[in-house]
Design an enzyme around this catalytic site. Structure first.
Site, PDB file in Angstrom:
ATOM      1  CG  HIS A 122      -1.841  -1.039   1.431  1.00  0.00           C
ATOM      2  ND1 HIS A 122      -1.525  -2.202   2.086  1.00  0.00           N
ATOM      3  CD2 HIS A 122      -3.132  -1.146   1.064  1.00  0.00           C
ATOM      4  CE1 HIS A 122      -2.588  -2.986   2.114  1.00  0.00           C
ATOM      5  NE2 HIS A 122      -3.582  -2.383   1.502  1.00  0.00           N
ATOM      6  CG  ASP A 155       1.650  -0.910   3.420  1.00  0.00           C
ATOM      7  OD1 ASP A 155       0.998  -0.678   4.449  1.00  0.00           O
ATOM      8  OD2 ASP A 155       1.238  -1.642   2.496  1.00  0.00           O
TER       9      ASP A 155
END
Length: 436
Positions: free
Chosen positions: A100, A103
């Site tokens: 993501h 992330d």
């Protein structure tokens, strides 16, 4: 300086090895059904659980020991983390990873700052990809963690949340393309409802479809040719998510004319929460030509939530690979380890144990599935079970030649149906165990 100095590159040592940090079954160059294991399985390490998981749960503080973390949410720490991640993946021998946006790079005080942070870390990711040969399986935007998305993202009652989410996806598509990603995933973490009394479901679904069409249009604009994927899940964090299972997702994609652009990324633990087996979800997706990729994990049947455990059940991985082989494989998707080590498995070395075990479980499942397919006993049984459809009235029905009047005349003359035969479920389950 190495983050894992005690770990050498994980090697294939064969079924007889007792080395827990060696592959017993995953021999990436072994050819099965005309392809190498590496090409069949296309293993991917996830950034969120593996490199951002802390062991935090609703009942306790973080437990993970991660010596490379400096305790800040800075770009510098994110860059250092990226280099650790690639050391891990290089030593593991995993060919892909997935992330993501949030992330890999911290959110900034403004959208512009968030994008700058993402670009700074993406430059390091690209450098590490070129150094190691590890590739990006897919990117996705986190449209569920920030409080701005408390009502959802594309399905929010607040149009500004939709607009902000569009900005995130636009940027993540650009970065995914820059890094050579071959898929882009949508997971509607908060695209659903808690209570229908305050929800305009039709309007929300229309908005979600509009959002996905905008993403497809922008991908064409920038030349991103990767596969779009949507990931089914019935609940958590919402009471009901619009992407509740494979059938619901495919119905949505067809209703809104998105089937040309999308396939499904199917997860085992999500299938369980939907009341299905993973094989059911794979078969349903595959028969609709919508199977694109899988998240490889498992749940705990004693627990009623999404535990995201590493897959170790050979029966499960065999069933997965039977369906995947049946429908022609996953490429450009892959076997993505959306799984996390347990809170009690807090040492860095546990990350290797978890992935080695999961990769071996799928490699063994692949070998068993290929043996089952080569012998043809299951296929032969199913073919014979449906043989009444290959001739006579069955063939007429399937071809569209038979109408109700003809079927009535047929049964008036025949008087009763032909004798049913046993489904032999127990025999087939016993046969499956023979391969295991």
């Amino acid at each position: 300086m190495s983050a894992f100095p005690e770990i050498s590159k994980i090697q294939y040592e064969g079924p007889e090895t007792k080395n827990p940090l060696a592959y017993r079954w995953y021999n990436e160059d072994e050819v099965i059904e005309g392809q190498t294991m590496k090409d069949h399985l296309r293993f991917s390490v996830v950034y969120w659980h593996t490199f951002r998981g802390s062991g935090l749960d609703p009942f306790g503080a973080p437990t993970m020991v991660r010596p490379w973390e400096d305790g800040t949410d800075s770009v510098e720490n994110a860059i250092n983390r990226a280099r650790v991640a690639f050391e891990f993946m290089e030593k593991l021998g995993a060919p892909y990873y997935a992330f993501h946006d949030r992330d890999v790079a911290p959110e900034g005080a403004t959208l512009a700052e968030s994008n700058q942070n993402f670009d700074a870390v993406a430059a390091v990711l690209k450098e590490e990809q070129e150094r190691t040969g590890v590739k990006l399986l897919w990117g996705t935007a986190n449209l569920f963690s920030h409080p701005r998305y408390l009502h959802g993202a594309s399905t929010s009652c607040n149009a500004d949340a939709f607009a902000y989410a569009a900005c995130q996806v636009k940027k993540c598509l650009e970065v995914t393309k820059e890094l050579g990603g071959v898929n882009y995933v949508f997971w509607g973490g908060r695209e659903g409802y808690q209570n229908l009394l305050n929800t305009d479901m039709k309007r929300e679904l229309d908005h979600m479809a509009t959002f996905m069409h905008l993403a497809v249009d922008y991908a064409k604009q920038i030349g991103f040719t990767g596969q779009f994927l949507i990931e089914p899940k019935p609940k958590e964090p919402t009471k009901h998510q619009y992407d509740s299972d494979a059938a619901a997702c495919i119905n949505f994609l067809r209703a809104y004319d998105l089937t040309d652009a999308f396939k499904l990324n199917v997860e085992t633990n999500h299938a369980t929460l939907a009341g299905h087996t993973m094989m059911h979800e794979l078969e349903y997706s595959g028969m609709q030509d919508m199977l694109g990729s899988i998240d490889a994990n498992t749940g705990d049947l004693m627990l009623g939530w999404d535990t995201d455990q590493f897959p170790t059940n050979i029966y499960l991985t065999t069933e997965c690979m039977l369906s995947i082989l049946k429908f022609g494989g996953l490429a450009p998707g892959g076997v993505n380890f959306d799984a996390k080590v347990r809170r009690e498995s807090f040492e860095p070395m546990d990350l290797f144990h978890a992935h080695v075990g999961g990769m071996d479980a799928f490699a063994r499942g692949l070998k068993i599935a290929a043996a089952i397919r080569a012998d043809g006993e299951f296929d032969g049984f199913v073919k014979e079970r449906y043989s009444s459809w290959d001739r006579g009235v069955g063939a007429d029905i399937e071809s569209g030649a038979a109408k109700f009047t003809e079927l009535e005349n047929y049964m008036l003359e025949k008087s009763e149906i032909s004798q049913n035969v046993s489904g032999r479920q127990e025999m087939l389950e016993h046969l499956m165990n023979r391969y295991l």
